[in-house]
Design an enzyme around this catalytic site. Structure first.
Site, PDB file in Angstrom:
ATOM      1  N   LEU A  67       7.843  -9.181  -4.339  1.00  0.00           N
ATOM      2  CA  LEU A  67       7.866  -9.437  -5.830  1.00  0.00           C
ATOM      3  C   LEU A  67       9.393  -9.568  -6.620  1.00  0.00           C
ATOM      4  O   LEU A  67       9.569 -10.056  -7.540  1.00  0.00           O
ATOM      5  CB  LEU A  67       6.816  -8.395  -6.576  1.00  0.00           C
ATOM      6  CG  LEU A  67       5.715  -8.532  -6.023  1.00  0.00           C
ATOM      7  CD1 LEU A  67       4.791  -7.409  -6.621  1.00  0.00           C
ATOM      8  CD2 LEU A  67       4.692  -9.944  -6.736  1.00  0.00           C
ATOM      9  N   VAL A  89       4.661  -0.977  -7.287  1.00  0.00           N
ATOM     10  CA  VAL A  89       4.563   0.312  -7.085  1.00  0.00           C
ATOM     11  C   VAL A  89       3.474   0.804  -7.785  1.00  0.00           C
ATOM     12  O   VAL A  89       3.313   0.700  -9.214  1.00  0.00           O
ATOM     13  CB  VAL A  89       6.039   1.022  -7.423  1.00  0.00           C
ATOM     14  CG1 VAL A  89       5.956   2.492  -7.081  1.00  0.00           C
ATOM     15  CG2 VAL A  89       6.871   0.518  -6.361  1.00  0.00           C
ATOM     16  N   TYR A 151       6.514   4.589 -14.344  1.00  0.00           N
ATOM     17  CA  TYR A 151       5.480   3.823 -13.897  1.00  0.00           C
ATOM     18  C   TYR A 151       4.756   3.384 -14.996  1.00  0.00           C
ATOM     19  O   TYR A 151       4.475   2.158 -15.016  1.00  0.00           O
ATOM     20  CB  TYR A 151       4.762   4.411 -12.835  1.00  0.00           C
ATOM     21  CG  TYR A 151       3.401   4.063 -12.714  1.00  0.00           C
ATOM     22  CD1 TYR A 151       3.341   2.575 -11.689  1.00  0.00           C
ATOM     23  CD2 TYR A 151       2.105   4.472 -12.902  1.00  0.00           C
ATOM     24  CE1 TYR A 151       1.836   2.324 -11.526  1.00  0.00           C
ATOM     25  CE2 TYR A 151       0.899   4.047 -12.929  1.00  0.00           C
ATOM     26  CZ  TYR A 151       0.615   2.858 -11.924  1.00  0.00           C
ATOM     27  OH  TYR A 151      -0.190   2.153 -11.635  1.00  0.00           O
ATOM     28  N   ARG A 189     -10.555  15.296 -13.960  1.00  0.00           N
ATOM     29  CA  ARG A 189     -10.076  14.416 -14.621  1.00  0.00           C
ATOM     30  C   ARG A 189     -10.531  12.815 -14.540  1.00  0.00           C
ATOM     31  O   ARG A 189     -11.184  12.193 -15.508  1.00  0.00           O
ATOM     32  CB  ARG A 189      -8.520  14.358 -14.768  1.00  0.00           C
ATOM     33  CG  ARG A 189      -8.064  13.163 -15.290  1.00  0.00           C
ATOM     34  CD  ARG A 189      -6.466  13.169 -15.133  1.00  0.00           C
ATOM     35  NE  ARG A 189      -5.799  11.686 -15.470  1.00  0.00           N
ATOM     36  CZ  ARG A 189      -5.771  10.688 -14.467  1.00  0.00           C
ATOM     37  NH1 ARG A 189      -6.118  10.800 -13.463  1.00  0.00           N
ATOM     38  NH2 ARG A 189      -5.523   9.602 -15.139  1.00  0.00           N
TER      39      ARG A 189
HETATM   40  P1  NAI Z   1      -1.603   0.446  -3.607  1.00  0.00           P
HETATM   41  O1  NAI Z   1      -0.219   1.066  -3.731  1.00  0.00           O
HETATM   42  O2  NAI Z   1      -2.545   0.550  -2.652  1.00  0.00           O
HETATM   43  O3  NAI Z   1      -1.333  -1.349  -3.521  1.00  0.00           O
HETATM   44  C1  NAI Z   1      -0.259  -1.857  -4.092  1.00  0.00           C
HETATM   45  C2  NAI Z   1       0.344  -2.981  -3.207  1.00  0.00           C
HETATM   46  O4  NAI Z   1       1.493  -3.487  -3.695  1.00  0.00           O
HETATM   47  C3  NAI Z   1       0.786  -2.438  -1.904  1.00  0.00           C
HETATM   48  O5  NAI Z   1      -0.007  -2.945  -0.781  1.00  0.00           O
HETATM   49  C4  NAI Z   1       2.252  -2.562  -1.769  1.00  0.00           C
HETATM   50  O6  NAI Z   1       2.746  -3.035  -0.333  1.00  0.00           O
HETATM   51  C5  NAI Z   1       2.461  -3.703  -2.733  1.00  0.00           C
HETATM   52  N1  NAI Z   1       3.838  -3.951  -3.298  1.00  0.00           N
HETATM   53  C6  NAI Z   1       4.562  -2.841  -3.429  1.00  0.00           C
HETATM   54  N2  NAI Z   1       5.964  -3.108  -3.980  1.00  0.00           N
HETATM   55  C7  NAI Z   1       5.733  -4.616  -3.569  1.00  0.00           C
HETATM   56  C8  NAI Z   1       6.885  -5.524  -3.879  1.00  0.00           C
HETATM   57  N3  NAI Z   1       8.134  -5.206  -4.098  1.00  0.00           N
HETATM   58  N4  NAI Z   1       6.339  -6.867  -3.441  1.00  0.00           N
HETATM   59  C9  NAI Z   1       5.039  -7.180  -2.927  1.00  0.00           C
HETATM   60  N5  NAI Z   1       4.179  -6.160  -2.744  1.00  0.00           N
HETATM   61  C10 NAI Z   1       4.559  -4.981  -3.113  1.00  0.00           C
HETATM   62  O7  NAI Z   1      -2.149   0.512  -5.186  1.00  0.00           O
HETATM   63  P2  NAI Z   1      -3.751   0.279  -5.563  1.00  0.00           P
HETATM   64  O8  NAI Z   1      -4.157   1.604  -5.682  1.00  0.00           O
HETATM   65  O9  NAI Z   1      -4.244  -0.910  -4.763  1.00  0.00           O
HETATM   66  O10 NAI Z   1      -3.393  -0.530  -6.797  1.00  0.00           O
HETATM   67  C11 NAI Z   1      -3.080  -1.868  -6.936  1.00  0.00           C
HETATM   68  C12 NAI Z   1      -2.703  -2.085  -8.387  1.00  0.00           C
HETATM   69  O11 NAI Z   1      -3.648  -1.303  -9.574  1.00  0.00           O
HETATM   70  C13 NAI Z   1      -1.352  -1.536  -8.908  1.00  0.00           C
HETATM   71  O12 NAI Z   1      -0.509  -2.370  -9.602  1.00  0.00           O
HETATM   72  C14 NAI Z   1      -1.480  -0.303  -9.550  1.00  0.00           C
HETATM   73  O13 NAI Z   1      -0.492   0.248 -10.457  1.00  0.00           O
HETATM   74  C15 NAI Z   1      -2.903  -0.643 -10.319  1.00  0.00           C
HETATM   75  N6  NAI Z   1      -3.673   0.473 -10.483  1.00  0.00           N
HETATM   76  C16 NAI Z   1      -4.409   1.099  -9.753  1.00  0.00           C
HETATM   77  C17 NAI Z   1      -5.335   2.171 -10.151  1.00  0.00           C
HETATM   78  C18 NAI Z   1      -6.210   2.992  -9.071  1.00  0.00           C
HETATM   79  O14 NAI Z   1      -6.767   3.799  -9.614  1.00  0.00           O
HETATM   80  N7  NAI Z   1      -6.057   2.403  -7.757  1.00  0.00           N
HETATM   81  C19 NAI Z   1      -5.191   2.759 -11.547  1.00  0.00           C
HETATM   82  C20 NAI Z   1      -4.376   2.033 -12.473  1.00  0.00           C
HETATM   83  C21 NAI Z   1      -3.600   0.873 -11.920  1.00  0.00           C
HETATM   84  C1  15L Z   2      -2.966   4.875 -11.487  1.00  0.00           C
HETATM   85  O1  15L Z   2      -2.434   4.061 -12.181  1.00  0.00           O
HETATM   86  C2  15L Z   2      -2.641   4.831  -9.983  1.00  0.00           C
HETATM   87  O2  15L Z   2      -2.206   3.482  -9.321  1.00  0.00           O
HETATM   88  C3  15L Z   2      -3.673   5.472  -9.095  1.00  0.00           C
HETATM   89  O3  15L Z   2      -3.195   5.731  -7.843  1.00  0.00           O
HETATM   90  C4  15L Z   2      -4.269   6.663  -9.728  1.00  0.00           C
HETATM   91  O4  15L Z   2      -3.260   7.709  -9.579  1.00  0.00           O
HETATM   92  C5  15L Z   2      -4.640   6.383 -11.172  1.00  0.00           C
HETATM   93  O5  15L Z   2      -3.653   5.813 -12.078  1.00  0.00           O
HETATM   94  C6  15L Z   2      -5.044   7.613 -11.945  1.00  0.00           C
HETATM   95  O6  15L Z   2      -4.625   7.805 -12.969  1.00  0.00           O
HETATM   96  O7  15L Z   2      -5.920   8.375 -11.494  1.00  0.00           O
END
Ligand code: NAI
Ligand code: 15L
Length: 280
Positions: A67, A89, A151, A189
């Site tokens: 990205l 990230v 973040y 939480r």
């Molecule tokens: P994750 O870390 O498992 O997935 C993020 C993906 O983005 C990874 O596969 C990573 O390789 C890719 N990535 C990182 N840097 C990159 C780059 N420079 N170019 C291309 N790809 C890149 O995280 P998850 O849990 O799947 O979260 C997905 C999205 O949702 C993220 O944006 C995260 O911030 C957001 N999010 C997730 C939450 C959760 O509870 N899982 C809560 C709040 C937000």
């Molecule tokens: C996020 O934004 C993170 O991507 C996820 O890994 C969790 O930590 C989540 O928030 C959370 O606040 O539980």
């Protein structure tokens, strides 16, 4: 400013998309959405910087991309109708890492959307945009942001990009301030912040096809008992979560209680509020 109208309203997003881009497709939620968004578009374009497994199946195409690489993101976005932007990230990290993937990366996504006429983005924002609010507060989408780290700041910037590209170019966005989307809540939480995969899927689909969203901010949470967030300003989406963290209560309450001053018990962003500093 939840549902902002735009001076140049975009045409309605079609119910079925020809080509849908999913960034972060190799990640935790990307893997879930890859499976669940099957059928939402004729072709799902899957992208990540990390290797993708399994390889592209029917109606899928895999386009690896960093990205942070503007030209690569421009090529990635060419030919898609809508973008589900989940790449980046996903935890607190040193600023330089966040800068490349999240700040530059999300800017590149919107610039490419503008250049290629994409009219709809679903942005994975985060509760960490408001993480320094206390758990005793009740917030709606217009509450002052209180990011709890680099973040959270990057997600706040992503929301500002969404507002700007809506006002200036009519690109509509739903920013989902996801709480905690995992198979089940991991601690007390998350009893408040949990978002089931089923509810995430429903929310993303609504965010893709609901007309007239302008830039709408919605909290991504299930129908949990004790919540801190009010989604009435996102009612245009008609989102009514089906799941609740309540079924996990006994298991979670068997965990040792937290000290009253534990950030996980004080702040909406929990432990993220105490991450860093890095590299001193
Ligand atoms: P994750 O870390 O498992 O997935 C993020 C993906 O983005 C990874 O596969 C990573 O390789 C890719 N990535 C990182 N840097 C990159 C780059 N420079 N170019 C291309 N790809 C890149 O995280 P998850 O849990 O799947 O979260 C997905 C999205 O949702 C993220 O944006 C995260 O911030 C957001 N999010 C997730 C939450 C959760 O509870 N899982 C809560 C709040 C937000
Ligand atoms: C996020 O934004 C993170 O991507 C996820 O890994 C969790 O930590 C989540 O928030 C959370 O606040 O539980």
């Amino acid at each position: 400013m939840t549902t902002e109208t735009t001076p140049n309203p975009s045409p309605r997003t079609p119910q079925r998309l020809s080509r849908l881009l999913l960034t972060g497709a190799a990640g935790g939620l990307g893997t879930v959405l890859r499976e669940r968004l099957r059928g939402a578009a004729d072709t799902l374009r899957l992208s990540d910087i990390a290797p993708m497994a399994p390889a592209a199946g029917p109606h899928e195409e895999v386009v690896p991309c960093d990205l942070a690489d503007k030209a690569a993101v421009d090529a990635l976005v060419r030919g898609v109708d809508a973008i589900v932007h989940f790449g980046g990230v996903s935890v607190e990290r040193p600023f330089e890492e966040i800068l490349e993937a999240n700040i530059r990366g999300t800017f590149h996504v919107y610039e490419a959307a503008r250049r290629h006429g994409v009219r709809r983005v679903v942005f994975a924002s985060s509760n960490h945009v408001i993480g320094f609010h206390r758990q005793t507060e009740r917030l709606d989408a217009d509450a002052p942001r209180r990011p709890d780290g680099y973040y959270g700041l990057s997600k706040s910037y992503g929301e500002d990009l969404a507002t700007f590209y809506c006002d200036r170019y009519g690109i509509e966005t739903v920013s989902i301030r996801i709480g905690s989307s995992f198979p089940e809540p991991r601690d007390r939480r998350m009893m408040s912040t949990w978002l089931s995969y089923r509810d995430l899927d429903d929310l993303v689909r609504r965010a893709l096809v609901t007309p007239g969203v302008g830039h709408t901010v919605v909290y991504g949470m299930s129908d949990n008992r004790d919540v801190w967030w009010d989604n009435r300003k996102a009612s245009v989406l008609g989102f009514a979560p089906q799941d609740s963290s309540e079924i996990f209560r006994d298991r979670i309450e068997a965990q040792p209680p937290r000290a009253p001053d534990d950030p996980g018990a004080v702040y909406q962003g929990g432990a993220f509020t105490q991450a860093g500093p890095f590299g001193d």
